[in-house]
Design a protein around this motif. Structure first.
Motif, PDB file in Angstrom:
ATOM      1  N   VAL A   1      -4.057 -28.719  15.096  1.00 17.34           N
ATOM      2  CA  VAL A   1      -3.519 -28.495  13.746  1.00 17.34           C
ATOM      3  C   VAL A   1      -2.574 -29.632  13.354  1.00 17.34           C
ATOM      4  CG1 VAL A   1      -2.136 -26.962  12.314  1.00 17.34           C
ATOM      5  CG2 VAL A   1      -3.704 -26.001  13.999  1.00 17.34           C
ATOM      6  N   MET A   2      -1.759 -30.060  14.311  1.00 18.77           N
ATOM      7  CA  MET A   2      -0.802 -31.138  14.035  1.00 18.77           C
ATOM      8  C   MET A   2      -1.517 -32.437  13.679  1.00 18.77           C
ATOM      9  SD  MET A   2       2.256 -30.010  14.085  1.00 18.77           S
ATOM     10  CE  MET A   2       2.035 -28.275  13.732  1.00 18.77           C
ATOM     11  N   LYS A   3      -2.703 -32.615  14.237  1.00 17.38           N
ATOM     12  CA  LYS A   3      -3.491 -33.792  13.882  1.00 17.38           C
ATOM     13  C   LYS A   3      -3.880 -33.765  12.409  1.00 17.38           C
ATOM     14  CE  LYS A   3      -5.742 -35.653  17.992  1.00 17.38           C
ATOM     15  NZ  LYS A   3      -6.971 -35.694  18.801  1.00 17.38           N
ATOM     16  N   GLU A   4      -4.300 -32.596  11.958  1.00 17.26           N
ATOM     17  CA  GLU A   4      -4.639 -32.460  10.538  1.00 17.26           C
ATOM     18  C   GLU A   4      -3.429 -32.796   9.685  1.00 17.26           C
ATOM     19  OE1 GLU A   4      -6.070 -28.585   9.577  1.00 17.26           O
ATOM     20  OE2 GLU A   4      -7.613 -28.612  11.145  1.00 17.26           O
ATOM     21  N   LEU A   5      -2.302 -32.259  10.112  1.00 17.52           N
ATOM     22  CA  LEU A   5      -1.077 -32.460   9.360  1.00 17.52           C
ATOM     23  C   LEU A   5      -0.721 -33.943   9.323  1.00 17.52           C
ATOM     24  CD1 LEU A   5       0.936 -30.754   7.882  1.00 17.52           C
ATOM     25  CD2 LEU A   5       2.213 -30.469   9.992  1.00 17.52           C
TER      26      LEU A   5
END
Lengths: 155, 155
Positions: free
Chosen positions: B116-120
């Motif tokens: 998820v942090m990658k998307e962010l």
DNA sequence: TTAATCTCTACTATGTCAATAGTATTTTTG
DNA sequence: CAAAAATACTATTGACATAGTAGAGATTAA
């Protein structure tokens, strides 16, 4: 732009509770979360306690005690967790919806940076509001299926 | 997820330099930037000095001294500024392209939060890389045209 | 009663924000 | 040409927040 360590630990702890979530009253010990995620135990205690007052988790004391999610994983977003632990998601408070504070610039309504920061806030909020602990648990389960590092599978 | 005050001041100072940018060798005094943007002068000195070593601005000492952008505003992105002042744009270092650091979690390749942090990170980088100081200056000029608070003009 | 657990408070160490003070450089002026 | 004034440069310091540690207390199950 970084998440505090506190915030990161909170998410990782909630990921564990979400992954192990059951409808009954089963709880997970701090010790166990701490070991699974390499989080200092005493520090984790404080974080979980914060999340308890925030209404995200509930606790059971005593010998068979521990923590569990207070609501279903589908009903808890990453945004809620981070807002309780860190405050505003917005990169600067003058564009925050929930924690607005006037900034020191001479005229907010004519600040071009503020306009860009609003866009940024929107993309951040978008991701964090859209992702629930249930999503996280699903993804975690999917990743566990993969026998090796996902990079090896990229075509 | 917040920008440090340092980072915010850096952007606001660069906005001023971009707004006043000319092709000749004209410079803007720290004092002037400080007054225009309500930034503590002595603190601003340090920030501008950082940005000088980063190659974003250049300075002229002495009586008619001051600062100017080292390159054209079109060639400087907000991402570059923030990376030099704050480090990684990524919310956690384990998803940073430029400043990757291993995190304390047991297995990065199976960490759902990391996914998820990658998307962010991608949405953040997208905005910050896409916005140059020239864009900021254009927007600032456009906002200056508006006689009143933009809220009054929303339909 | 004992042991395992959460709870609460306090403490320390480190880093960031911001202010202060003094130094170095350049231009102007007498 | 030398002194003065205006400016950028550098180092130090203190206040405050964050990260992490520690100890004693409260609750529950066996």
């Amino acid at each position: 732009m970084k998440l505090s360590v506190r915030g990161e630990y909170a998410l990782r702890a909630m990921q564990v509770l979400a992954r192990d979530f059951q409808e009954d009253d089963s709880v997970v010990r701090i010790q166990e979360i701490s070991e699974k995620q390499n989080i200092p135990k005493r520090f984790l205690e404080q974080i979980l306690n914060d999340l308890k007052s925030a209404g995200v988790v509930q606790s059971k004391r005593g010998v068979a005690g521990g923590y569990r999610l207070k609501r279903k994983p589908e009903q808890i977003t990453l945004a809620e967790i981070i807002r309780h632990i860190e405050g505003p998601l917005a990169p600067v408070s003058c564009v925050s919806e929930k924690y607005y504070e006037k900034c020191s610039c001479p005229d907010e309504s004519r600040c071009a940076i503020r306009a860009v920061m609003k866009e940024l806030r929107d993309s951040i909020v978008q991701v964090m509001e859209a992702t629930t602990l249930a999503d996280l648990a699903d993804r975690a389960r999917a990743l566990e299926q993969q026998p090796l590092n996902p990079h090896d599978f990229m075509i």
